[in-house]
Design a protein around this motif. Structure first.
Motif, mmCIF file in Angstrom:
data_model
loop_
_atom_site.group_PDB
_atom_site.id
_atom_site.type_symbol
_atom_site.label_atom_id
_atom_site.label_comp_id
_atom_site.label_asym_id
_atom_site.label_seq_id
_atom_site.Cartn_x
_atom_site.Cartn_y
_atom_site.Cartn_z
ATOM 1 N N ASN A 8 -5.088 1.115 6.036
ATOM 2 C CA ASN A 8 -4.120 1.556 7.053
ATOM 3 C C ASN A 8 -4.300 0.867 8.404
ATOM 4 O O ASN A 8 -3.889 1.390 9.435
ATOM 5 C CB ASN A 8 -4.198 3.083 7.258
ATOM 6 N N SER A 9 -4.921 -0.311 8.414
ATOM 7 C CA SER A 9 -5.119 -1.028 9.673
ATOM 8 C C SER A 9 -3.991 -2.027 9.902
ATOM 9 O O SER A 9 -3.234 -2.370 8.988
ATOM 10 C CB SER A 9 -6.455 -1.770 9.653
ATOM 11 N N ALA B 212 -1.794 -4.583 7.142
ATOM 12 C CA ALA B 212 -0.347 -4.783 7.081
ATOM 13 C C ALA B 212 0.005 -6.260 7.221
ATOM 14 O O ALA B 212 0.899 -6.774 6.537
ATOM 15 C CB ALA B 212 0.325 -3.973 8.191
ATOM 16 N N GLU B 213 -0.734 -6.948 8.079
ATOM 17 C CA GLU B 213 -0.432 -8.355 8.343
ATOM 18 C C GLU B 213 -0.897 -9.274 7.223
ATOM 19 O O GLU B 213 -0.231 -10.265 6.898
ATOM 20 C CB GLU B 213 -1.090 -8.775 9.657
ATOM 21 N N GLU C 171 -0.554 0.015 -4.711
ATOM 22 C CA GLU C 171 -0.516 1.462 -4.496
ATOM 23 C C GLU C 171 -1.482 1.907 -3.401
ATOM 24 O O GLU C 171 -1.065 2.431 -2.375
ATOM 25 C CB GLU C 171 -0.846 2.195 -5.809
ATOM 26 N N TRP C 172 -2.760 1.672 -3.627
ATOM 27 C CA TRP C 172 -3.794 2.209 -2.731
ATOM 28 C C TRP C 172 -3.615 1.752 -1.287
ATOM 29 O O TRP C 172 -3.763 2.544 -0.357
ATOM 30 C CB TRP C 172 -5.167 1.795 -3.248
ATOM 31 N N MET C 173 -3.284 0.482 -1.087
ATOM 32 C CA MET C 173 -3.145 -0.050 0.274
ATOM 33 C C MET C 173 -2.027 0.627 1.055
ATOM 34 O O MET C 173 -2.015 0.602 2.286
ATOM 35 C CB MET C 173 -2.885 -1.561 0.226
ATOM 36 N N PHE C 174 -1.095 1.258 0.343
ATOM 37 C CA PHE C 174 0.050 1.869 1.014
ATOM 38 C C PHE C 174 -0.073 3.382 1.123
ATOM 39 O O PHE C 174 0.794 4.033 1.696
ATOM 40 C CB PHE C 174 1.343 1.502 0.278
#
Length: 337
Positions: free
Chosen positions: A239-240, A244-245, A319-322
């Motif tokens: 969630n950093s 996202a980048e 999935e997990w990253m979001f």
């Protein structure tokens, strides 16, 4: 006072814990017989019952600390002259104190006792004779490796080291030999990566050497080249803004590494965010080839297979990253950072 429980045995009649504190080992025993006429016997008996029926080990840890706490003043007095610079030989073959807890007035107090043969002095090692020769892999003697010191923090003398300073003054990541099966797979995988010519083609920390005791009878662990990192696995980037980048980049890099491995019939195995390390240039590296799995990322039936690798990669990056809340970070020793 900083300390680490490295081994324990819990039974109602008698329990013991082995603790490292400031490069010194303490083996502490508490006997039901020694405390049976005190107020401590009920407390001890209840904690033992909980610890023996404890799946997540929280009650086990509580009992261990109950045994250790009365000994902390003894630890302090016994470790006043420990040098700041210690080697792996110093840590793995430390001076050892055998203690038993006895009732003194309204307190539990440690008393020095003889070695009763209950301690496993080689708990953190594997007999070298039980392993293949691995003649292609260099050996590093434990006395030639220094533990990285910290003048403001004594934990480096109490916890299993994660890094070593070798003879030329450079640092390497250290992975202890606390599981024979995992060590065998780790070394075998790195040799196969080397034989496949992948060492400089994929972002994997290279195996440097096998760490052995000075007499070479015991294998203590493995050394790996350091990844230029601040110590962050993918868990730290959850969630950093950087996640996202760089999400697409990290997914592409890990996917490319797994494809290269699979093209040579090599399986990563333990796919989870803690085994993806982000370096200082924000590149993603794959670590840990010792096997194992975390069911949140790799189904049990797929563990150790190519399908399992792809399911794990997909779970992480699709999935997990979001997700807003990550899975709990598993207990792990860290990565070659």
């Amino acid at each position: 006072m900083s300390h680490t429980v490295i081994d324990s045995h819990i039974e109602l009649d008698s329990s013991w814990v082995t603790v490292m504190c400031r490069a010194t080992r303490f083996h502490i025993t508490v006997s039901h017989r020694d405390i049976r006429r005190s107020r401590f016997v009920t407390e001890y008996s209840e904690m033992v019952a909980k610890a023996m029926d404890d799946d997540d080990e929280e009650d086990h840890d509580v009992l261990c600390e109950w045994i250790v706490d009365p000994c902390l003043p003894y630890f302090r007095e016994s470790t006043l002259n420990v040098p700041k610079e210690i080697t792996f030989e110093d840590f793995y073959y430390p001076p050892t104190h055998h203690l038993k807890l006895l009732v003194s007035g309204s307190s539990l107090c440690p008393k020095a006792t003889r070695d009763r043969g209950t301690m496993n002095a080689f708990r953190l090692m594997i007999p070298s004779g039980d392993l293949p020769p691995f003649s292609e892999v260099p050996r590093s003697k434990a006395s030639d490796l220094r533990i990285i010191s910290d003048t403001k923090w004594d934990d480096y003398k109490s916890e299993i080291p994660q890094k070593a300073i070798i003879s030329d003054g450079t640092s390497r990541f250290f992975k202890p030999a606390d599981d024979k099966k995992q060590l065998l797979r780790e070394v075998d995988m790195h040799l196969r990566i080397r034989h496949a010519g992948l060492q400089d083609k994929i972002k994997v920390a290279n195996l440097h050497s096998i760490v052995v005791s000075d007499d070479a009878k015991m294998t203590i662990g493995l050394l790996f080249d350091l990844i230029p990192s601040t110590g962050d696995s993918l868990y730290s980037h959850k969630n950093s803004a950087s996640a996202a980048e760089h999400h697409a980049r990290w997914k592409q890099q890990v996917t490319a590494t797994v494809k290269q491995l699979h093209s040579h019939d090599l399986v990563w195995g333990d796919v989870h965010p803690g085994n993806i390390v982000i370096d200082t240039s924000l590149n993603a590296w794959v670590v840990d080839f010792g096997g194992g799995f975390i069911v949140e990322f790799v189904p049990r039936k797929k563990a150790g297979t190519k399908d399992g690798d792809w399911q794990g990669v997909g779970k992480i990056f699709d999935e997990w990253m979001f997700e807003k809340h990550a899975f709990l970070v598993p207990k792990e020793r860290g990565c070659p950072l």
